[in-house]
Design a protein around this motif. Structure first.
Motif, PDB file in Angstrom:
ATOM      1  N   TRP A 226       1.613  -2.462  -3.876  1.00 19.38           N
ATOM      2  CA  TRP A 226       0.906  -3.067  -5.014  1.00 19.38           C
ATOM      3  C   TRP A 226      -0.401  -3.763  -4.645  1.00 19.38           C
ATOM      4  CZ3 TRP A 226       1.175  -8.605  -5.486  1.00 19.38           C
ATOM      5  CH2 TRP A 226       1.963  -9.215  -4.519  1.00 19.38           C
ATOM      6  N   THR A 227      -0.847  -3.627  -3.408  1.00 13.80           N
ATOM      7  CA  THR A 227      -2.163  -4.120  -3.011  1.00 13.80           C
ATOM      8  C   THR A 227      -2.949  -2.951  -2.427  1.00 13.80           C
ATOM      9  OG1 THR A 227      -1.510  -4.665  -0.745  1.00 13.80           O
ATOM     10  CG2 THR A 227      -1.186  -6.381  -2.423  1.00 13.80           C
ATOM     11  N   LYS A 228      -4.221  -3.154  -2.184  1.00 13.84           N
ATOM     12  CA  LYS A 228      -5.045  -2.103  -1.587  1.00 13.84           C
ATOM     13  C   LYS A 228      -4.476  -1.691  -0.227  1.00 13.84           C
ATOM     14  CE  LYS A 228      -9.608  -1.319   0.392  1.00 13.84           C
ATOM     15  NZ  LYS A 228     -10.881  -1.936   0.780  1.00 13.84           N
ATOM     16  N   GLU A 229      -4.113  -2.686   0.590  1.00 17.11           N
ATOM     17  CA  GLU A 229      -3.601  -2.412   1.930  1.00 17.11           C
ATOM     18  C   GLU A 229      -2.258  -1.683   1.881  1.00 17.11           C
ATOM     19  OE1 GLU A 229      -6.633  -5.344   1.839  1.00 17.11           O
ATOM     20  OE2 GLU A 229      -4.674  -5.412   0.834  1.00 17.11           O
ATOM     21  N   LEU A 230      -1.352  -2.158   1.018  1.00 19.52           N
ATOM     22  CA  LEU A 230      -0.042  -1.521   0.901  1.00 19.52           C
ATOM     23  C   LEU A 230      -0.156  -0.145   0.248  1.00 19.52           C
ATOM     24  CD1 LEU A 230       2.119  -4.605  -0.152  1.00 19.52           C
ATOM     25  CD2 LEU A 230       2.160  -3.407   2.052  1.00 19.52           C
ATOM     26  N   GLY A 231      -1.118   0.001  -0.670  1.00 23.64           N
ATOM     27  CA  GLY A 231      -1.375   1.304  -1.273  1.00 23.64           C
ATOM     28  C   GLY A 231      -1.857   2.307  -0.239  1.00 23.64           C
ATOM     29  N   ALA A 232      -2.732   1.849   0.646  1.00 17.29           N
ATOM     30  CA  ALA A 232      -3.241   2.709   1.714  1.00 17.29           C
ATOM     31  C   ALA A 232      -2.126   3.097   2.682  1.00 17.29           C
ATOM     32  CB  ALA A 232      -4.374   1.993   2.456  1.00 17.29           C
ATOM     33  N   GLU A 233      -1.303   2.116   3.028  1.00 22.08           N
ATOM     34  CA  GLU A 233      -0.183   2.373   3.944  1.00 22.08           C
ATOM     35  C   GLU A 233       0.781   3.387   3.348  1.00 22.08           C
ATOM     36  OE1 GLU A 233       3.656  -0.135   5.548  1.00 22.08           O
ATOM     37  OE2 GLU A 233       1.742  -1.207   5.374  1.00 22.08           O
ATOM     38  N   GLY A 234       1.112   3.213   2.077  1.00 21.37           N
ATOM     39  CA  GLY A 234       2.006   4.151   1.401  1.00 21.37           C
ATOM     40  C   GLY A 234       1.404   5.537   1.298  1.00 21.37           C
ATOM     41  N   THR A 235       0.099   5.596   1.066  1.00 16.86           N
ATOM     42  CA  THR A 235      -0.586   6.884   0.938  1.00 16.86           C
ATOM     43  C   THR A 235      -0.572   7.649   2.257  1.00 16.86           C
ATOM     44  OG1 THR A 235      -2.020   6.011  -0.802  1.00 16.86           O
ATOM     45  CG2 THR A 235      -2.773   7.994   0.341  1.00 16.86           C
ATOM     46  N   ARG A 236      -0.780   6.958   3.374  1.00 19.02           N
ATOM     47  CA  ARG A 236      -0.734   7.621   4.684  1.00 19.02           C
ATOM     48  C   ARG A 236       0.633   8.272   4.914  1.00 19.02           C
ATOM     49  NH1 ARG A 236      -4.575   3.615   6.268  1.00 19.02           N
ATOM     50  NH2 ARG A 236      -2.968   1.991   6.417  1.00 19.02           N
ATOM     51  N   LYS A 237       1.690   7.569   4.523  1.00 21.09           N
ATOM     52  CA  LYS A 237       3.036   8.127   4.676  1.00 21.09           C
ATOM     53  C   LYS A 237       3.226   9.347   3.777  1.00 21.09           C
ATOM     54  CE  LYS A 237       5.204   3.709   5.930  1.00 21.09           C
ATOM     55  NZ  LYS A 237       6.137   2.632   5.485  1.00 21.09           N
ATOM     56  N   LEU A 238       2.778   9.228   2.549  1.00 17.86           N
ATOM     57  CA  LEU A 238       2.936  10.328   1.589  1.00 17.86           C
ATOM     58  C   LEU A 238       2.185  11.576   2.027  1.00 17.86           C
ATOM     59  CD1 LEU A 238       2.569   8.326  -1.757  1.00 17.86           C
ATOM     60  CD2 LEU A 238       4.618   9.563  -1.026  1.00 17.86           C
TER      61      LEU A 238
END
Length: 345
Positions: A226-238
């Motif tokens: 739910w933040t830019k950083e966590l969104g980026a982290e989740g996107t890398r995994k996806l």
């Protein structure tokens, strides 16, 4: 520089050799004081740089004409616009705002609320922080006889005035748009599920998949992104999955969607041709990114105006038999370049 002593009505009275009550009546334009004396008192008050204590005056009348606002982040466009909408409506009524920021901290939110209670505000407007689940501090507001209005992120178990969005329907429309644009493997970046707004957005996502006969793939749902950083982290995994998604719905915010864009660019994945991206909240930057971000407009300024107007409508209402009003504002899907898979936006 040392702060000088504030001039009081007793200072004016001492200089003129009259009673403080006479000064008070003159300053309140009472007809019990003749015009000549009134003019002399006003002139002396000006010479002594006297400033009326408006808060104390209002409290003597039984209200402070002050509204406290508690938001998670002041620097997010959504919350800044809500505050602007509240201020626009309250200013016209002669009210002042005290603005507090919880910083997504439950403890700080409690501190903010207690400070506002101690300030004798007439109303507290709040969008709750992400890490809380115990809302006794909000019940304390009600117990103190202070009007409580919740907006956007709300504690559903508390029966208070609320101004919300139809989050489920907005998410349903966003995911439906992605599907109709040709995307098939749609991932969800979801927010903390202790907050009802993020639960509702997930329900909308799941409902859209079901409506188009697309199966739910658990590995495409990323928790607490739910933040830019966590969104980026989740996107890398996806995007590192053997079968990565071809679209990502950042249901928490445009900041999370911005994290998606940055990772896609770093991995040389083309948006929207290879990856569709949809955010939430219509932050000001979402229109100027490359590509611009499809998002959901929550009509934040209007939401703030609605909050303020609801307070004035309900002020003085002592009817406890009727449930408090809940006003739902329908958001709008803003389609931009980040979901134009077939070259259309």
């Amino acid at each position: 520089m040392k702060k000088g002593k504030r001039t009081t009505i007793y200072d004016i009275a001492a200089k003129l050799g009259i009673t403080a009550s006479s000064v008070s009546r003159a300053l309140n334009n009472s007809n019990q004081v003749n015009e000549k004396t009134k003019e002399l008192i006003m002139k002396t008050a000006d010479e002594l740089n006297y400033k009326r204590n408006i808060l104390a005056s209002n409290l003597r009348k039984g209200h402070s004409k002050t509204i406290g606002v508690v938001v998670p982040r002041i620097n997010q466009n959504f919350f800044a616009n809500v505050i602007a909408g509240i201020e626009e409506a309250t200013y016209q009524k002669g009210y002042n705002l005290i603005i507090c920021q919880s910083g997504e901290s439950h403890d700080k939110e409690i501190q903010c609320v207690n400070t506002l209670i101690n300030q004798d505000v007439d109303c507290i407007v709040i969008s709750v922080s992400a890490d809380g689940s115990d809302y006794q501090h909000l019940q304390n507001v009600i117990d103190h006889g202070i009007q409580l209005i919740q907006f956007d992120r709300v504690a559903e178990e508390l029966e208070t005035l609320k101004v919300i969005n139809d989050n489920e329907q907005a998410s349903y429309e966003a995911v439906s748009h992605l599907i109709e644009s040709g995307y098939k493997r749609i991932a969800l970046l979801e927010g903390p599920q202790n907050l009802s707004i993020f639960k509702q957005r997930k329900v909308g996502y799941l409902r859209a998949l079901k409506a188009y006969n697309i199966g739910v793939i658990d590995e495409l749902i990323v928790e607490n992104a739910w933040t830019k950083e966590l969104g980026a982290e989740g996107t890398r995994k996806l995007l590192s999955l053997p079968q990565p998604p071809d679209a990502i719905f950042a249901s928490t915010s445009d900041f999370s969607a911005l994290g998606v864009l940055e990772v896609a660019n770093a991995m040389r994945i083309k948006v929207p041709a290879e990856l569709g991206v949809c955010g939430y909240a219509n932050e000001s930057f979402s229109e100027i990114t490359s590509p611009s971000i499809t998002t959901i407009d929550q009509f934040s300024i209007y939401m703030g105006q609605t909050v303020a107007n609801l307070y004035f409508q309900e002020k003085g209402n002592t009817d406890t038999a009727t449930k408090p009003k809940i006003i739902s504002i329908k958001p709008e899907l803003i389609i931009r370049a980040s979901t134009a898979k077939n070259g259309k936006s």
